[in-house]
Write a protein that holds these residues in place. Structure first.
Motif, mmCIF file in Angstrom:
data_model
loop_
_atom_site.group_PDB
_atom_site.id
_atom_site.type_symbol
_atom_site.label_atom_id
_atom_site.label_comp_id
_atom_site.label_asym_id
_atom_site.label_seq_id
_atom_site.Cartn_x
_atom_site.Cartn_y
_atom_site.Cartn_z
ATOM 1 N N ALA A 23 0.875 -1.185 0.000
ATOM 2 C CA ALA A 23 0.000 0.000 0.000
ATOM 3 C C ALA A 23 0.902 1.221 0.000
ATOM 4 C CB ALA A 23 -0.891 -0.022 1.236
ATOM 5 N N LEU A 24 1.010 1.847 -1.154
ATOM 6 C CA LEU A 24 2.034 2.876 -1.350
ATOM 7 C C LEU A 24 1.402 4.268 -1.363
ATOM 8 C CD1 LEU A 24 5.069 3.241 -1.980
ATOM 9 C CD2 LEU A 24 4.503 3.053 -4.410
ATOM 10 N N ASP A 29 7.334 6.238 4.809
ATOM 11 C CA ASP A 29 7.168 4.909 5.405
ATOM 12 C C ASP A 29 6.924 3.849 4.338
ATOM 13 O OD1 ASP A 29 7.157 6.506 7.669
ATOM 14 O OD2 ASP A 29 4.964 6.621 7.676
ATOM 15 N N SER A 30 5.965 4.134 3.466
ATOM 16 C CA SER A 30 5.654 3.094 2.484
ATOM 17 C C SER A 30 6.694 3.025 1.366
ATOM 18 C CB SER A 30 4.231 3.246 1.946
ATOM 19 O OG SER A 30 3.990 4.530 1.487
ATOM 20 N N ALA A 51 -0.003 -0.565 -4.849
ATOM 21 C CA ALA A 51 -1.241 0.150 -5.189
ATOM 22 C C ALA A 51 -1.260 1.480 -4.451
ATOM 23 C CB ALA A 51 -2.454 -0.697 -4.805
ATOM 24 N N HIS A 52 -1.652 2.516 -5.162
ATOM 25 C CA HIS A 52 -1.797 3.845 -4.541
ATOM 26 C C HIS A 52 -3.254 4.275 -4.631
ATOM 27 C CE1 HIS A 52 -0.918 8.002 -3.440
ATOM 28 N NE2 HIS A 52 -1.744 8.347 -4.417
ATOM 29 N N VAL A 53 -3.793 4.736 -3.510
ATOM 30 C CA VAL A 53 -5.183 5.205 -3.527
ATOM 31 C C VAL A 53 -5.184 6.711 -3.778
ATOM 32 C CG1 VAL A 53 -7.337 5.365 -2.252
ATOM 33 C CG2 VAL A 53 -5.882 3.355 -1.975
ATOM 34 N N ARG A 99 -10.111 7.464 4.893
ATOM 35 C CA ARG A 99 -9.591 6.190 5.390
ATOM 36 C C ARG A 99 -10.522 5.046 5.000
ATOM 37 N NH1 ARG A 99 -8.843 7.259 10.691
ATOM 38 N NH2 ARG A 99 -6.666 7.763 10.382
ATOM 39 N N ARG A 102 -10.253 4.398 1.358
ATOM 40 C CA ARG A 102 -8.933 3.804 1.061
ATOM 41 C C ARG A 102 -8.924 2.311 1.396
ATOM 42 N NH1 ARG A 102 -6.088 7.331 3.615
ATOM 43 N NH2 ARG A 102 -5.534 6.380 5.577
ATOM 44 N N HIS A 103 -9.386 2.009 2.609
ATOM 45 C CA HIS A 103 -9.356 0.595 3.019
ATOM 46 C C HIS A 103 -10.271 -0.255 2.144
ATOM 47 C CE1 HIS A 103 -6.556 0.601 6.295
ATOM 48 N NE2 HIS A 103 -7.029 1.778 6.654
ATOM 49 N N LEU A 106 -8.408 -0.865 -1.101
ATOM 50 C CA LEU A 106 -7.264 -1.785 -0.950
ATOM 51 C C LEU A 106 -7.746 -3.210 -0.687
ATOM 52 C CD1 LEU A 106 -4.867 0.517 1.120
ATOM 53 C CD2 LEU A 106 -4.607 -0.153 -1.276
ATOM 54 N N PHE A 116 1.289 -2.725 4.753
ATOM 55 C CA PHE A 116 1.200 -1.300 5.114
ATOM 56 C C PHE A 116 2.486 -0.826 5.790
ATOM 57 C CE2 PHE A 116 -3.117 -2.843 4.943
ATOM 58 C CZ PHE A 116 -3.805 -1.812 4.326
ATOM 59 N N GLY A 117 2.709 0.482 5.735
ATOM 60 C CA GLY A 117 3.941 1.055 6.286
ATOM 61 C C GLY A 117 3.790 1.611 7.705
ATOM 62 N N HIS A 118 2.766 1.213 8.445
ATOM 63 C CA HIS A 118 2.610 1.742 9.808
ATOM 64 C C HIS A 118 3.824 1.369 10.661
ATOM 65 C CE1 HIS A 118 -1.722 1.270 8.610
ATOM 66 N NE2 HIS A 118 -1.735 2.501 9.099
ATOM 67 N N ASP A 122 3.162 5.425 14.848
ATOM 68 C CA ASP A 122 1.741 5.356 14.453
ATOM 69 C C ASP A 122 0.957 4.559 15.495
ATOM 70 O OD1 ASP A 122 2.017 6.657 11.993
ATOM 71 O OD2 ASP A 122 2.529 4.806 10.951
ATOM 72 N N ARG A 192 -5.362 13.533 14.949
ATOM 73 C CA ARG A 192 -4.184 12.673 14.856
ATOM 74 C C ARG A 192 -2.907 13.509 14.758
ATOM 75 N NH1 ARG A 192 -5.288 6.991 14.212
ATOM 76 N NH2 ARG A 192 -3.076 6.828 13.811
HETATM 77 N N1 LIG Z 1 -3.178 6.955 -0.477
HETATM 78 C C1 LIG Z 1 -2.669 5.782 -0.090
HETATM 79 N N2 LIG Z 1 -2.522 4.789 -0.975
HETATM 80 C C2 LIG Z 1 -2.028 3.591 -0.617
HETATM 81 N N3 LIG Z 1 -1.653 3.310 0.643
HETATM 82 C C3 LIG Z 1 -1.770 4.256 1.573
HETATM 83 C C4 LIG Z 1 -2.289 5.543 1.271
HETATM 84 N N4 LIG Z 1 -2.301 6.278 2.394
HETATM 85 C C5 LIG Z 1 -1.805 5.476 3.363
HETATM 86 N N5 LIG Z 1 -1.486 4.263 2.887
HETATM 87 C C6 LIG Z 1 -0.911 3.105 3.621
HETATM 88 O O1 LIG Z 1 -1.258 3.208 4.986
HETATM 89 C C7 LIG Z 1 -0.094 3.364 5.771
HETATM 90 C C8 LIG Z 1 -0.390 4.311 6.915
HETATM 91 O O2 LIG Z 1 -0.638 5.567 6.400
HETATM 92 P P1 LIG Z 1 -1.153 6.755 7.290
HETATM 93 O O3 LIG Z 1 -0.409 6.712 8.575
HETATM 94 O O4 LIG Z 1 -1.148 7.971 6.463
HETATM 95 O O5 LIG Z 1 -2.625 6.314 7.464
HETATM 96 P P2 LIG Z 1 -3.513 6.281 8.757
HETATM 97 O O6 LIG Z 1 -4.771 6.928 8.355
HETATM 98 O O7 LIG Z 1 -2.782 6.782 9.924
HETATM 99 O O8 LIG Z 1 -3.630 4.715 8.877
HETATM 100 P P3 LIG Z 1 -4.883 3.832 8.561
HETATM 101 O O9 LIG Z 1 -5.311 4.171 7.176
HETATM 102 O O10 LIG Z 1 -4.390 2.404 8.630
HETATM 103 O O11 LIG Z 1 -5.871 4.132 9.625
HETATM 104 C C9 LIG Z 1 0.954 3.857 4.804
HETATM 105 O O12 LIG Z 1 2.256 3.551 5.244
HETATM 106 C C10 LIG Z 1 0.592 3.138 3.553
HETATM 107 O O13 LIG Z 1 1.083 1.811 3.592
#
Ligand SMILES: Nc1ncnc2c1ncn2[C@@H]1O[C@H](COP(=O)(O)OP(=O)(O)OP(=O)(O)O)[C@@H](O)[C@H]1O
Length: 441
Positions: A23-24, A29-30, A51-53, A99, A102-103, A106, A116-118, A122, A192
């Motif tokens: 998830a890029l 992080d990602s 994949a990028h959202v 969010r 996005r989820h 994905l 994921f890059g958490h 985080d 956040r």
């Molecule tokens: N637009 C995006 N497209 C794809 N992956 C994403 C995108 N935004 C975030 N991610 C994935 O989610 C991880 C966490 O991102 P981020 O901390 O911005 O989201 P969060 O809102 O805090 O977490 P979550 O979506 O899990 O609640 C990123 O490292 C990446 O892997």
């Protein structure tokens, strides 16, 4: 860092042939995660894509997608952009709406694991954020390193969850990686970001190990949550397995009742109801009787019902149930429950009579429908029969009816049309409605 990611993959059972998707977001992080996965790919033998959202919210959204594409092109990793529409009316505001979208996007990627890059910072933020909203043990467990795949969605992996943000940044600089910064991450109007930029730094100034200790607390909460799930499973068994006897559920202590219901709601993918709503619902349900079945909304789009000694949860919207042809299956799904068809001698519906019909369909009642329960008794309106049997109005449209062509021959909770009743020495089939029985089926 490479070793930590490799270990996470090993523990999750990722091996040769597994299909991973990173998830890029394009953030550091990602981008680091993608580089690490790319390095491990030949050794472990998994396939990798990214994949990028594209939320379309920021004026820079397309530039982020382009940056992600360029990264993937450099590494030779297949890449896709998922464009989503963010619900402007989402109750949780734009951040939560993005969010959720996005989820959902994905989750639809056909792969075995979405990665994921958490990271640990985080995780600490998530814990604080949830505690400040009065989280219970499940919420305080925050994010898991791996979550198994479920029907309709891939598993989730977070191999960087044990790493600090600063360490990831340092690795990216050492490797001369480039990444994008999401300008909204600096916006302190978002709770956040307030935690990230103000609260956590203050905490760390006073407690230097705050972040790893908060992450450790999450692991402890996760363990406790596992035990609560074990208890719920045992209680579910004691209460009848998949279908619960209302008396057994309501005989548990209130915290155990609540634990059991939360567990089942989680199984259904429902949001946890508030503590107050759940306790109030349980209090009301304890007053249900055969003459007064109850359906109590839990405030999260779900309701808990008691009818004829059975207790179950179902979606509030679950008023229409899909008609299904019955071709002799042992059971057919019906809303959140099932209808079972049990064979026996001299019981239920006559098999011979059923075979005379061209189509047997399980469907809801139809207006004005009548049923004759016994020879010599009048063909009564189903509405009247429901009234006499104490079937509550909220249940009537969801009661399964077995139709032999155009004639109703069995109505759950009411009975069998005498024209199709089985003679004492005849092969019969007895339908039985089990509301709420599909959990874990
Ligand atoms: N637009 C995006 N497209 C794809 N992956 C994403 C995108 N935004 C975030 N991610 C994935 O989610 C991880 C966490 O991102 P981020 O901390 O911005 O989201 P969060 O809102 O805090 O977490 P979550 O979506 O899990 O609640 C990123 O490292 C990446 O892997």
């Amino acid at each position: 860092m490479l070793a930590a990611v490799a270990q996470c993959l090993r523990r999750a059972g990722v091996g040769a042939g597994a299909r991973l998707c990173c998830a890029l977001s394009g953030g550091v992080d990602s981008v680091v995660l993608l580089a690490l996965l790319h390095r491990l790919r030949p050794e472990v033998g998994f396939s990798l894509e990214a994949a990028h959202v594209h939320h379309g919210l920021s004026p820079n959204a397309s530039a982020w997608a382009d940056a992600c594409e360029a990264h993937c092109a450099r590494l030779g990793v297949p890449f896709q952009v998922l464009r989503v529409a963010v619900d402007p009316a989402h109750s949780g505001g734009p951040e939560a709406a993005a969010r959720a979208a996005r989820h959902a996007a994905l989750d639809r990627v056909p792969c075995d694991w979405m990665v994921f890059g958490h990271h640990q910072d985080d995780q600490a933020e998530t814990l604080l954020f949830r505690l400040l909203r009065g989280a219970g043990v499940a919420g305080a467990a925050a994010m898991a390193v791996s979550v198994a795949a479920a029907p309709g969605r891939p598993g989730r992996l977070r191999p960087l969850l044990g790493q600090r943000r600063a360490g990831i940044l340092e690795w990216a600089r050492r490797e001369a990686l480039s990444w994008v910064e999401d300008e909204s991450n600096a916006d302190l109007r978002f709770a956040r970001n307030m935690l990230r930029h103000r609260v956590l730094p203050s905490l760390e100034a006073a407690f230097p190990s705050a972040v790893p200790m908060l992450a450790r607390a999450c692991a402890n909460f996760a363990e406790a949550e596992g035990l609560l799930a074990d208890l719920a499973e045992l209680d579910a068994q004691t209460c009848g397995g998949r279908i619960w006897r209302a008396s057994s559920v309501l005989g548990l202590s209130v915290p155990r009742q609540a634990n059991l219901l939360r567990w089942r709601l989680r199984e259904y993918g429902a949001q946890a109801p508030s503590r107050g709503r759940l306790e109030e619902a349980l209090r009301q349900l304890a007053t249900a009787t055969d003459a007064r079945p109850l359906r109590v909304a839990l405030g999260n789009g779900w309701a808990c019902c008691v009818y004829r000694g059975v207790l179950w949860v179902e979606g509030v919207e679950e008023v229409s149930v899909q008609a299904r042809e019955w071709r002799g299956e042992a059971a057919l799904p019906w809303g959140s429950g099932l209808v079972r068809f049990e064979c026996g001698l001299g019981v239920g519906l006559s098999r011979v009579r059923l075979q005379e019909a061209e189509r047997l369909v399980l469907a809801a009642r139809a207006p004005g429908v009548r049923l004759q329960l016994a020879p010599g008794r009048p063909r009564q309106l189903l509405r009247k029969l429901c009234q006499a049997a104490g079937v509550p109005a909220w249940l009537r449209d969801r009661m399964p009816v077995l139709w032999a062509d155009d004639a109703p021959v069995w109505v759950a909770g009411i009975g069998i049309a005498c024209s199709h009743a089985c003679a004492p020495d005849e092969a019969g089939v007895m339908p039985r409605w089990e509301p709420g029985a599909r959990a874990g089926a």
